[in-house]
Design an enzyme around this catalytic site. Structure first.
Site, PDB file in Angstrom:
ATOM      1  N   ASP A  71       0.871  -1.176   0.000  1.00 11.31           N
ATOM      2  CA  ASP A  71       0.000   0.000   0.000  1.00 11.31           C
ATOM      3  C   ASP A  71       0.909   1.227   0.000  1.00 11.31           C
ATOM      4  OD1 ASP A  71      -2.449   1.371   0.057  1.00 11.31           O
ATOM      5  OD2 ASP A  71      -2.409   1.563   2.228  1.00 11.31           O
ATOM      6  N   SER A  72       0.302   2.408  -0.067  1.00 13.83           N
ATOM      7  CA  SER A  72       1.137   3.617  -0.040  1.00 13.83           C
ATOM      8  C   SER A  72       1.688   3.886   1.361  1.00 13.83           C
ATOM      9  CB  SER A  72       0.330   4.816  -0.524  1.00 13.83           C
ATOM     10  OG  SER A  72      -0.816   4.975   0.278  1.00 13.83           O
ATOM     11  N   TYR A  84      -1.128   8.208  -3.060  1.00 13.99           N
ATOM     12  CA  TYR A  84      -1.372   7.705  -4.407  1.00 13.99           C
ATOM     13  C   TYR A  84      -2.632   8.345  -5.017  1.00 13.99           C
ATOM     14  CZ  TYR A  84       1.759   3.552  -4.002  1.00 13.99           C
ATOM     15  OH  TYR A  84       2.822   2.695  -3.903  1.00 13.99           O
ATOM     16  N   GLY A  85      -3.495   8.811  -4.133  1.00 15.40           N
ATOM     17  CA  GLY A  85      -4.865   9.174  -4.545  1.00 15.40           C
ATOM     18  C   GLY A  85      -4.975  10.219  -5.631  1.00 15.40           C
ATOM     19  N   CYS A 144      -4.013  -1.835  -1.648  1.00  9.92           N
ATOM     20  CA  CYS A 144      -4.358  -0.466  -2.045  1.00  9.92           C
ATOM     21  C   CYS A 144      -5.496  -0.443  -3.078  1.00  9.92           C
ATOM     22  CB  CYS A 144      -3.108   0.162  -2.648  1.00  9.92           C
ATOM     23  SG  CYS A 144      -3.406   1.750  -3.374  1.00  9.92           S
ATOM     24  N   ASN A 145      -6.560   0.276  -2.722  1.00  2.00           N
ATOM     25  CA  ASN A 145      -7.717   0.386  -3.626  1.00  2.00           C
ATOM     26  C   ASN A 145      -7.365   1.166  -4.894  1.00  2.00           C
ATOM     27  OD1 ASN A 145     -10.501  -0.287  -1.944  1.00  2.00           O
ATOM     28  ND2 ASN A 145      -8.810   0.323  -0.649  1.00  2.00           N
ATOM     29  N   CYS A 183     -10.837   2.894   0.833  1.00  2.81           N
ATOM     30  CA  CYS A 183      -9.408   3.232   0.888  1.00  2.81           C
ATOM     31  C   CYS A 183      -8.922   2.644   2.202  1.00  2.81           C
ATOM     32  CB  CYS A 183      -9.218   4.741   0.869  1.00  2.81           C
ATOM     33  SG  CYS A 183      -7.530   5.254   1.284  1.00  2.81           S
ATOM     34  N   THR A 184      -7.792   1.954   2.137  1.00  5.47           N
ATOM     35  CA  THR A 184      -7.331   1.225   3.331  1.00  5.47           C
ATOM     36  C   THR A 184      -7.038   2.134   4.522  1.00  5.47           C
ATOM     37  OG1 THR A 184      -5.108   1.387   2.450  1.00  5.47           O
ATOM     38  CG2 THR A 184      -6.284  -0.688   2.075  1.00  5.47           C
ATOM     39  N   HIS A 185      -6.812   3.415   4.255  1.00  4.67           N
ATOM     40  CA  HIS A 185      -6.526   4.328   5.367  1.00  4.67           C
ATOM     41  C   HIS A 185      -7.791   4.718   6.143  1.00  4.67           C
ATOM     42  CE1 HIS A 185      -2.704   4.891   3.257  1.00  4.67           C
ATOM     43  NE2 HIS A 185      -2.229   5.410   4.377  1.00  4.67           N
TER      44      HIS A 185
HETATM   45  N1  DGL Z   1      -4.587   3.514   0.897  1.00  7.52           N
HETATM   46  C1  DGL Z   1      -4.623   3.553  -0.521  1.00  7.52           C
HETATM   47  C2  DGL Z   1      -5.964   3.143  -1.068  1.00  7.52           C
HETATM   48  O1  DGL Z   1      -6.514   2.190  -0.554  1.00  7.52           O
HETATM   49  C3  DGL Z   1      -4.021   4.800  -1.157  1.00  7.52           C
HETATM   50  C4  DGL Z   1      -4.188   6.068  -0.413  1.00  7.52           C
HETATM   51  C5  DGL Z   1      -3.289   7.184  -0.961  1.00  7.52           C
HETATM   52  O2  DGL Z   1      -2.075   7.021  -0.878  1.00  7.52           O
HETATM   53  O3  DGL Z   1      -3.820   8.177  -1.469  1.00  7.52           O
HETATM   54  O4  DGL Z   1      -6.469   3.663  -2.019  1.00  7.52           O
END
Ligand code: DGL
Length: 269
Positions: free
Chosen positions: A10-11, A42-43, A73-74, A183-185
């Site tokens: 993931d990021s 990443y978004g 990561c989604n 989003c995993t966060h």
């Molecule tokens: N946590 C990642 C996701 O599931 C990426 C979040 C990011 O870095 O913007 O999309």
């Protein structure tokens, strides 16, 4: 049986929500977790940029002889999986594609999705859910600040609470039956979300995803017989920050910083 490691990436710390479910369900596996903290977030990156980034991560995992890569990561699942899926020998598990089917089978009429700009603009969740349940309405809302709230542990600030409430209010106008934390966060923000709405409203895809991976490894006779090593964590920058922030989902003790040169793509795919 296959004792080769499983790569998870993931990021940043977000993918630990998936990793912590995986390790519960599959404790005998050998895990490598990569947090691309140098390229976070990443978004807001383009599909082309994310393909380059993901290729480098896949090549890194390939050099470690993984049997599978979990795209926790989604955003990269939404924007890079279709391009990369047939270019590697190991199994690739992308989160959006794996969990959408299971969620669609629940026959909800109205589903909300909170996700990054990249995931929302790709409509990956809407397209995948509609593949299995045409009549489900899917409402996607981007929450661009939430990754940084989670990464910087700002859950208790008034600004974060207002930002989360603003997006939640907008989503609740659609009267969804359930809201996917796409989003995993975002599960890091449950403490705020549950102040305003019953936590049962939210789907954290991590559990569903881990079960899907388990079944697929089992069906393909790829489960490990025994664990050879404890999980190994790699980051592309600032390991101390990653270790500190990890605690909500997994107590990371040590993370190795990877030299960027090791991640430069040398293989043409
Ligand atoms: N946590 C990642 C996701 O599931 C990426 C979040 C990011 O870095 O913007 O999309």
């Amino acid at each position: 049986m296959d004792n080769s490691p499983i790569g998870v990436f993931d990021s940043g710390v977000g993918g630990l929500s998936v990793f912590s479910q995986l390790i519960k369900l599959l404790p005998n596996e050998n895990y490598l977790y990569f947090a691309d903290t140098l390229n976070l977030p990443y978004g807001n990156k383009s599909g082309e940029e994310l393909i380059e980034i993901t290729k480098n991560i896949f090549n890194f995992f390939e050099s470690k002889n993984v049997k599978a890569v979990v795209m926790a990561c989604n955003t990269t699942s939404a924007l890079t999986y279709d391009f990369l899926k047939s270019r590697y020998k190991f199994k690739i598990y992308p989160t959006v594609q794996n969990v959408s089917k299971q969620i669609a089978l629940q026959n909800y009429k109205r589903i909300g999705v909170f996700a990054t700009n990249g995931t929302v603009n790709s409509h990956a969740y809407r397209n995948q859910i509609k593949k299995y349940s045409q009549n489900t309405e899917v409402f996607e809302i981007a929450c661009p600040n939430w990754v940084s709230i989670a990464e910087n542990q700002l859950q208790n600030t008034q600004e974060s609470i207002s930002d989360v409430k603003y997006h939640l209010d907008k989503m609740l106008e659609y009267k969804p039956d359930k809201i996917i934390l796409g989003c995993t966060h975002y599960p890091y923000l449950m403490s705020i979300l549950s102040k305003f709405t019953d936590s049962e409203m939210f789907i954290d895809p991590a559990k569903i995803f881990a079960k899907e991976i388990y079944s697929d490894l089992l069906n393909n006779e790829l489960l490990a017989e025994e664990k050879n090593h404890e999980p190994i964590f790699y980051v592309s920058s600032n390991p101390q920050h990653f270790i500190k922030t990890s605690k909500l989902f997994y107590d990371v003790q040590y993370a190795e910083e990877i030299n960027q040169l090791d991640l430069v793509c040398t293989k043409k795919v």
